[in-house]
Scaffold this motif. Structure first.
Motif, PDB file in Angstrom:
ATOM      1  N   TYR A  95      -4.850  17.545 -11.539  1.00 13.79           N
ATOM      2  CA  TYR A  95      -5.960  18.354 -11.055  1.00 13.79           C
ATOM      3  C   TYR A  95      -7.174  17.481 -10.752  1.00 13.79           C
ATOM      4  CZ  TYR A  95      -9.502  21.972 -10.749  1.00 13.79           C
ATOM      5  OH  TYR A  95     -10.510  22.779 -10.301  1.00 13.79           O
ATOM      6  N   GLY A  96      -7.742  17.665  -9.568  1.00 10.25           N
ATOM      7  CA  GLY A  96      -8.950  16.934  -9.184  1.00 10.25           C
ATOM      8  C   GLY A  96      -8.679  15.692  -8.354  1.00 10.25           C
ATOM      9  N   GLU A  97      -7.432  15.235  -8.319  1.00 11.64           N
ATOM     10  CA  GLU A  97      -7.122  14.062  -7.507  1.00 11.64           C
ATOM     11  C   GLU A  97      -6.954  14.465  -6.049  1.00 11.64           C
ATOM     12  OE1 GLU A  97      -4.752  10.608  -9.771  1.00 11.64           O
ATOM     13  OE2 GLU A  97      -3.571  12.418  -9.446  1.00 11.64           O
ATOM     14  N   THR A  98      -7.358  13.575  -5.181  1.00 16.34           N
ATOM     15  CA  THR A  98      -7.146  13.793  -3.757  1.00 16.34           C
ATOM     16  C   THR A  98      -5.815  13.174  -3.355  1.00 16.34           C
ATOM     17  OG1 THR A  98      -8.179  11.710  -3.092  1.00 16.34           O
ATOM     18  CG2 THR A  98      -9.644  13.638  -3.325  1.00 16.34           C
ATOM     19  N   ILE A  99      -5.347  13.518  -2.169  1.00 17.97           N
ATOM     20  CA  ILE A  99      -4.125  12.890  -1.657  1.00 17.97           C
ATOM     21  C   ILE A  99      -4.345  11.387  -1.545  1.00 17.97           C
ATOM     22  CG2 ILE A  99      -2.588  12.707   0.347  1.00 17.97           C
ATOM     23  CD1 ILE A  99      -2.027  15.176  -1.343  1.00 17.97           C
ATOM     24  N   ASP A 100      -5.550  10.969  -1.187  1.00 15.63           N
ATOM     25  CA  ASP A 100      -5.874   9.539  -1.121  1.00 15.63           C
ATOM     26  C   ASP A 100      -5.670   8.880  -2.485  1.00 15.63           C
ATOM     27  OD1 ASP A 100      -8.452   7.329  -1.174  1.00 15.63           O
ATOM     28  OD2 ASP A 100      -7.098   7.299   0.547  1.00 15.63           O
ATOM     29  N   ASP A 101      -6.135   9.523  -3.550  1.00 15.75           N
ATOM     30  CA  ASP A 101      -5.944   8.992  -4.907  1.00 15.75           C
ATOM     31  C   ASP A 101      -4.457   8.831  -5.224  1.00 15.75           C
ATOM     32  OD1 ASP A 101      -8.723   9.120  -5.376  1.00 15.75           O
ATOM     33  OD2 ASP A 101      -8.571  11.139  -6.232  1.00 15.75           O
ATOM     34  N   ILE A 102      -3.678   9.828  -4.877  1.00 18.54           N
ATOM     35  CA  ILE A 102      -2.247   9.811  -5.169  1.00 18.54           C
ATOM     36  C   ILE A 102      -1.548   8.709  -4.369  1.00 18.54           C
ATOM     37  CG2 ILE A 102      -0.095  11.145  -5.066  1.00 18.54           C
ATOM     38  CD1 ILE A 102      -1.976  13.681  -5.378  1.00 18.54           C
ATOM     39  N   ILE A 103      -1.883   8.583  -3.098  1.00 16.27           N
ATOM     40  CA  ILE A 103      -1.282   7.542  -2.261  1.00 16.27           C
ATOM     41  C   ILE A 103      -1.634   6.160  -2.800  1.00 16.27           C
ATOM     42  CG2 ILE A 103      -1.305   6.474   0.034  1.00 16.27           C
ATOM     43  CD1 ILE A 103      -1.591   9.357   1.167  1.00 16.27           C
ATOM     44  N   ARG A 104      -2.870   5.979  -3.242  1.00 17.52           N
ATOM     45  CA  ARG A 104      -3.272   4.684  -3.796  1.00 17.52           C
ATOM     46  C   ARG A 104      -2.461   4.354  -5.043  1.00 17.52           C
ATOM     47  NH1 ARG A 104      -6.421   1.955  -2.389  1.00 17.52           N
ATOM     48  NH2 ARG A 104      -8.556   1.445  -2.151  1.00 17.52           N
ATOM     49  N   LYS A 105      -2.207   5.358  -5.893  1.00 14.61           N
ATOM     50  CA  LYS A 105      -1.370   5.134  -7.077  1.00 14.61           C
ATOM     51  C   LYS A 105       0.048   4.743  -6.671  1.00 14.61           C
ATOM     52  CE  LYS A 105      -1.744   8.877  -9.537  1.00 14.61           C
ATOM     53  NZ  LYS A 105      -1.799   9.884 -10.615  1.00 14.61           N
ATOM     54  N   CYS A 106       0.563   5.368  -5.632  1.00 12.84           N
ATOM     55  CA  CYS A 106       1.906   5.027  -5.138  1.00 12.84           C
ATOM     56  C   CYS A 106       1.945   3.596  -4.616  1.00 12.84           C
ATOM     57  CB  CYS A 106       2.335   5.990  -4.033  1.00 12.84           C
ATOM     58  SG  CYS A 106       2.636   7.675  -4.591  1.00 12.84           S
ATOM     59  N   ILE A 107       0.906   3.180  -3.906  1.00 16.00           N
ATOM     60  CA  ILE A 107       0.830   1.815  -3.386  1.00 16.00           C
ATOM     61  C   ILE A 107       0.803   0.813  -4.535  1.00 16.00           C
ATOM     62  CG2 ILE A 107      -0.654   0.158  -2.169  1.00 16.00           C
ATOM     63  CD1 ILE A 107      -1.457   2.559  -0.325  1.00 16.00           C
ATOM     64  N   GLU A 108      -0.004   1.093  -5.546  1.00 14.27           N
ATOM     65  CA  GLU A 108      -0.087   0.196  -6.702  1.00 14.27           C
ATOM     66  C   GLU A 108       1.256   0.102  -7.420  1.00 14.27           C
ATOM     67  OE1 GLU A 108      -2.479  -1.970  -7.576  1.00 14.27           O
ATOM     68  OE2 GLU A 108      -3.361  -1.313  -5.685  1.00 14.27           O
ATOM     69  N   ALA A 109       1.947   1.227  -7.572  1.00 13.68           N
ATOM     70  CA  ALA A 109       3.251   1.224  -8.229  1.00 13.68           C
ATOM     71  C   ALA A 109       4.261   0.433  -7.400  1.00 13.68           C
ATOM     72  CB  ALA A 109       3.749   2.660  -8.420  1.00 13.68           C
ATOM     73  N   TYR A 110       4.207   0.565  -6.090  1.00 13.96           N
ATOM     74  CA  TYR A 110       5.090  -0.194  -5.210  1.00 13.96           C
ATOM     75  C   TYR A 110       4.826  -1.689  -5.337  1.00 13.96           C
ATOM     76  CZ  TYR A 110       7.191  -2.065  -0.981  1.00 13.96           C
ATOM     77  OH  TYR A 110       7.935  -2.819  -0.101  1.00 13.96           O
ATOM     78  N   LYS A 111       3.557  -2.063  -5.317  1.00 11.92           N
ATOM     79  CA  LYS A 111       3.195  -3.482  -5.451  1.00 11.92           C
ATOM     80  C   LYS A 111       3.672  -4.039  -6.785  1.00 11.92           C
ATOM     81  CE  LYS A 111      -0.904  -3.636  -2.498  1.00 11.92           C
ATOM     82  NZ  LYS A 111      -2.366  -3.835  -2.511  1.00 11.92           N
ATOM     83  N   LYS A 112       3.482  -3.280  -7.852  1.00 12.66           N
ATOM     84  CA  LYS A 112       3.890  -3.737  -9.176  1.00 12.66           C
ATOM     85  C   LYS A 112       5.403  -3.896  -9.238  1.00 12.66           C
ATOM     86  CE  LYS A 112       3.482  -2.529 -14.051  1.00 12.66           C
ATOM     87  NZ  LYS A 112       2.960  -1.553 -14.996  1.00 12.66           N
ATOM     88  N   GLN A 113       6.120  -2.947  -8.688  1.00 12.43           N
ATOM     89  CA  GLN A 113       7.581  -2.994  -8.710  1.00 12.43           C
ATOM     90  C   GLN A 113       8.115  -4.150  -7.867  1.00 12.43           C
ATOM     91  OE1 GLN A 113       9.438   0.623  -7.404  1.00 12.43           O
ATOM     92  NE2 GLN A 113      11.489  -0.221  -7.505  1.00 12.43           N
TER      93      GLN A 113
END
Length: 49
Positions: free
Chosen positions: A28-46
């Motif tokens: 709750y409260g996150e934007t789609i931009d916030d979620i996409i950024r988390k996905c990018i960070e997880a991809y980079k880490k992986q």
């Protein structure tokens, strides 16, 4: 959020299915931009990028 940040934003088109999947990843409260950024960070880490 500054005016410079607002002007630097881009509009993207995603399917309803993709939108639905992304919203399931957020909290709750996150934007789609916030979620996409988390996905990018997880991809980079992986992929160690």
């Amino acid at each position: 959020m500054s005016i410079r940040t607002i002007l630097a934003r881009k509009t993207v088109s995603i399917s309803e299915e993709t939108h639905s999947e992304l919203t399931k990843l957020g909290v709750y409260g996150e934007t789609i931009d916030d979620i996409i950024r988390k996905c990018i960070e997880a991809y980079k880490k992986q992929n160690k990028k």
